[in-house]
Design an enzyme around this catalytic site. Structure first.
Site, short mmCIF file in Angstrom:
data_model
loop_
_atom_site.label_atom_id
_atom_site.label_comp_id
_atom_site.label_asym_id
_atom_site.label_seq_id
_atom_site.Cartn_x
_atom_site.Cartn_y
_atom_site.Cartn_z
N CYS A 1 -0.37 63.07 1.83
CA CYS A 1 -0.44 63.78 0.98
C CYS A 1 -1.94 64.10 0.62
O CYS A 1 -2.90 63.43 1.40
CB CYS A 1 -0.07 63.06 -0.34
SG CYS A 1 1.67 62.58 -0.50
N GLY B 1 0.31 68.05 3.17
CA GLY B 1 1.48 68.00 2.71
C GLY B 1 2.18 69.44 2.18
O GLY B 1 1.22 70.02 1.47
N ASN C 1 -1.92 59.39 -2.60
CA ASN C 1 -1.85 59.39 -1.14
C ASN C 1 -1.78 58.09 -0.72
O ASN C 1 -2.66 57.37 -0.74
CB ASN C 1 -3.33 60.22 -0.66
CG ASN C 1 -3.07 60.36 1.04
OD1 ASN C 1 -4.16 60.53 1.55
ND2 ASN C 1 -1.94 59.98 1.50
N GLY C 2 -0.61 57.99 -0.06
CA GLY C 2 -0.49 56.60 0.68
C GLY C 2 0.94 56.08 0.41
O GLY C 2 1.67 56.61 0.06
N CYS D 1 -7.44 54.98 8.81
CA CYS D 1 -6.04 55.23 9.67
C CYS D 1 -6.76 56.15 10.70
O CYS D 1 -7.25 57.00 10.63
CB CYS D 1 -5.08 56.06 8.95
SG CYS D 1 -3.90 56.85 10.16
N TYR E 1 -5.35 63.26 14.24
CA TYR E 1 -4.58 64.36 14.09
C TYR E 1 -4.34 64.88 12.55
O TYR E 1 -4.42 66.14 12.40
CB TYR E 1 -3.02 63.81 14.44
CG TYR E 1 -1.91 64.67 13.97
CD1 TYR E 1 -1.69 65.68 14.79
CD2 TYR E 1 -0.90 64.45 12.94
CE1 TYR E 1 -0.46 66.42 14.38
CE2 TYR E 1 0.06 65.08 12.78
CZ TYR E 1 0.26 66.25 13.29
OH TYR E 1 1.47 66.96 12.99
N ASP F 1 -2.35 68.05 24.19
CA ASP F 1 -1.77 68.03 22.87
C ASP F 1 -2.30 66.47 22.19
O ASP F 1 -2.99 65.61 22.71
CB ASP F 1 -0.28 68.11 22.86
CG ASP F 1 0.08 68.38 21.57
OD1 ASP F 1 -0.57 68.71 20.62
OD2 ASP F 1 1.44 68.64 21.50
N ASP F 2 -2.25 66.43 20.64
CA ASP F 2 -2.69 65.19 19.99
C ASP F 2 -1.62 63.78 20.08
O ASP F 2 -2.19 62.82 19.83
CB ASP F 2 -2.95 65.95 18.70
CG ASP F 2 -1.77 66.42 18.01
OD1 ASP F 2 -0.68 65.70 17.77
OD2 ASP F 2 -1.92 67.60 17.82
N CYS G 1 4.95 53.57 10.76
CA CYS G 1 3.87 53.34 9.83
C CYS G 1 4.44 53.07 8.35
O CYS G 1 5.36 53.82 8.05
CB CYS G 1 3.02 54.66 9.66
SG CYS G 1 1.67 54.80 8.17
N CYS H 1 0.30 51.77 14.31
CA CYS H 1 1.32 52.51 15.06
C CYS H 1 1.17 52.40 16.65
O CYS H 1 2.12 52.75 17.33
CB CYS H 1 1.06 54.02 14.64
SG CYS H 1 -0.33 54.86 14.66
#
Length: 510
Positions: free
Chosen positions: A30, A57, A132-133, A267, A273, A377-378, A414, A468
């Site tokens: 978010c 988001g 956010n979280g 994070c 990303y 790619d990521d 996550c 992750c």
């Protein structure tokens, strides 16, 4: 309150995101924004601040504006530009505001879950909260509040935070927020609005980003990412520290440490990303960090004999540039991304869904035909999208497709605010790298190591949440907790239905 227009309601069964039908990477979390600026057009500034955070988001957006005595709320399902128009912005006049753009983690994509969440304290003071979280002790706290007589209108954990603040409020919003931070566990970057203050709050691990900026007028703003500050012409000041609360009001700006810093654990996926490449975290521009990740990837996984390095746009671009610089293999474009496939309420046909990545990406056959390609790619999460991209490049005439990923293999889910697959759906959790290579059909496959990621950022591993990748969660996850997007959905389905039927979408709180 605006008169309810039944035709504006979007049936739950009709809400679809065509991009998500084939883009199975981790979804954004978010974005939050806040401003205290009497005399400024705070709603318009907030709109553009949120617009710059749209990548975080795309499900819903909302804004709460204070006139100095009451709060005005407007929020709906949709992109920022779908939720707000010129007339709406002009009616949201005030001295301060907070805003939110959402991708659901706890609580599904329902109108009632749009933020900011608004509540009243015992003395009638209105409070709005944007988050956010993701909390890890939501179930316990929600049960306690329900036993205490609190009723819930949403299925998200932000309402839990808002009610906790309201319950603790006894005239001081700062003390109420501090008391709440001592109860909640998990990841949270918050903006909070009262009639006379804006607060920015960050959890004691600093998992989600949050920063402070200053307008040329001298007024202060807060945002999830510094790219939002640049959009509105604000100067970046600093990050909000883990466990810190920043308070902005007519007296200016001040801060206090509400709870002790536990560990700096931003994070790592924000660097790889999620955050925009023009944002700064830990005072490092992410485009530069991602370019260095590509350089480290080229050292770890060279591709001898390749003719061309291409990115999967847009997040793969800096890494591809870095890979090209370190390897000496020319950089070029091999895939064009449609800039206009975003959120839509029009259901794609099954045939269109089957086309998958081709709806979003178009290969440049002249650039690919007869070439040995390094595709950068990521991330790879489930592997479905990557396999389609590899096939698309071979169909366009590529002789080889060497896949290079600027992230380590994602093996664990996550719990801190990223909508990621269950572990059983994570391809790297149950397959070796060679098995994944065979599944996606690549000539070769190489992931950046965790050590390579740390080298690219230039910081020790203890500054990051990398759960992750390695399963080491900085905030303990209760064994009996299974956090899903729909954890409370069944118990409030009737409530959600009533919400839609009544059209409770933008109350004015007094």
């Amino acid at each position: 309150m605006q008169k309810f227009d039944p035709s504006a309601v979007i049936p739950l069964s009709s809400v679809a995101q065509t991009e998500d039908e084939f883009d199975l990477r981790p979804k954004e979390e978010c974005g939050v924004f806040g401003i205290f600026a009497p005399g400024e057009d705070v709603a318009r500034i907030t709109f553009f601040g949120l617009f710059a955070l749209q990548h975080r988001g795309q499900e819903s957006a909302g804004m709460a504006v204070s006139t100095g005595s009451l709060l005005k709320i407007h929020k709906r399902v949709g992109l920022v530009t779908q939720v707000f128009d010129q007339d709406r912005i002009e009616h949201l006049d005030g001295i301060s505001a907070i805003g939110h753009t959402r991708y659901s983690t706890t609580g599904g994509n329902l109108e009632c879950n749009a933020q900011p969440i608004h509540v009243h304290t015992k003395d009638g003071t209105p409070i709005a909260v944007a988050h956010n979280g993701n909390l890890v002790n939501t179930s316990q706290l929600r049960l306690e509040l329900e036993l205490d007589g609190y009723e819930f209108e949403t299925t998200n954990d932000t309402e839990v935070i808002a009610h906790l603040i309201a319950r603790a409020y006894e005239g001081s919003i700062e003390e109420a927020v501090q008391a709440t931070m001592q109860q909640i566990e998990g990841a949270y970057s918050l903006t909070i609005l009262t009639p006379d203050k804006v607060l920015a709050v960050r959890d004691p691990y600093g998992i989600r980003p949050l920063c402070v900026g200053k307008l040329t007028t001298g007024h202060y703003v807060v945002a999830s990412e510094s790219c939002s500050l640049a959009t509105i012409g604000a100067e970046y000041v600093r990050e909000v520290d883990p466990g810190e609360v920043v308070v902005i009001d007519r007296e200016g700006i001040r801060e206090f440490q509400a709870v002790p810093l536990r560990q700096r654990a931003t994070c790592l996926l924000e660097f790889i990303y999620f955050a925009r490449p023009d944002s700064m975290i830990y005072n490092k521009t992410l485009h530069t960090v991602r370019r260095k990740m590509g350089q480290e990837l080229a050292k770890e996984h060279p591709a001898p004999g390749a003719h061309l390095v291409i990115p999967i746009p847009d997040t793969g671009t800096p890494g591809a540039l870095g890979y090209s610089e370190m390897s000496g293999i020319p950089y070029g474009e091999g895939v064009i991304k449609s800039r206009y496939i975003q959120r839509t309420f029009i259901q794609p046909s099954q045939r269109m869904r089957d086309m998958g990545a081709r709806m979003k990406y178009t290969p440049l056959k002249d650039a690919l035909a007869g070439k040995r390609i390094v595709m950068v790619d990521d991330s790879i999460v489930r592997g479905t999208t990557t396999g389609k991209l590899v096939k698309m490049l071979f169909d366009a005439g590529a002789l080889d497709v060497h896949v290079r990923i600027t992230a380590p293999p994602v093996r664990f889910p996550c719990y801190y605010g990223i909508d990621m697959a269950d572990q059983k759906e994570l391809v790297a959790a149950k397959h070796s790298i060679e098995e994944i290579r065979q599944m996606i059909g690549a000539t070769s496959l190489g992931y950046l190591s965790l050590d390579g990621a740390y080298r690219a950022v230039g910081m020790h591993k203890n500054n990051f949440c990398r759960a992750c990748f390695d399963g080491k969660y900085p905030i303990p996850i209760p064994q009996d907790v299974k956090i899903t997007k729909m954890m409370f959905e069944e118990e409030v389905q009737e409530q959600n239905k009533d919400f839609f039927e009544q059209g409770l979408r933008e109350p004015v709180l007094r």
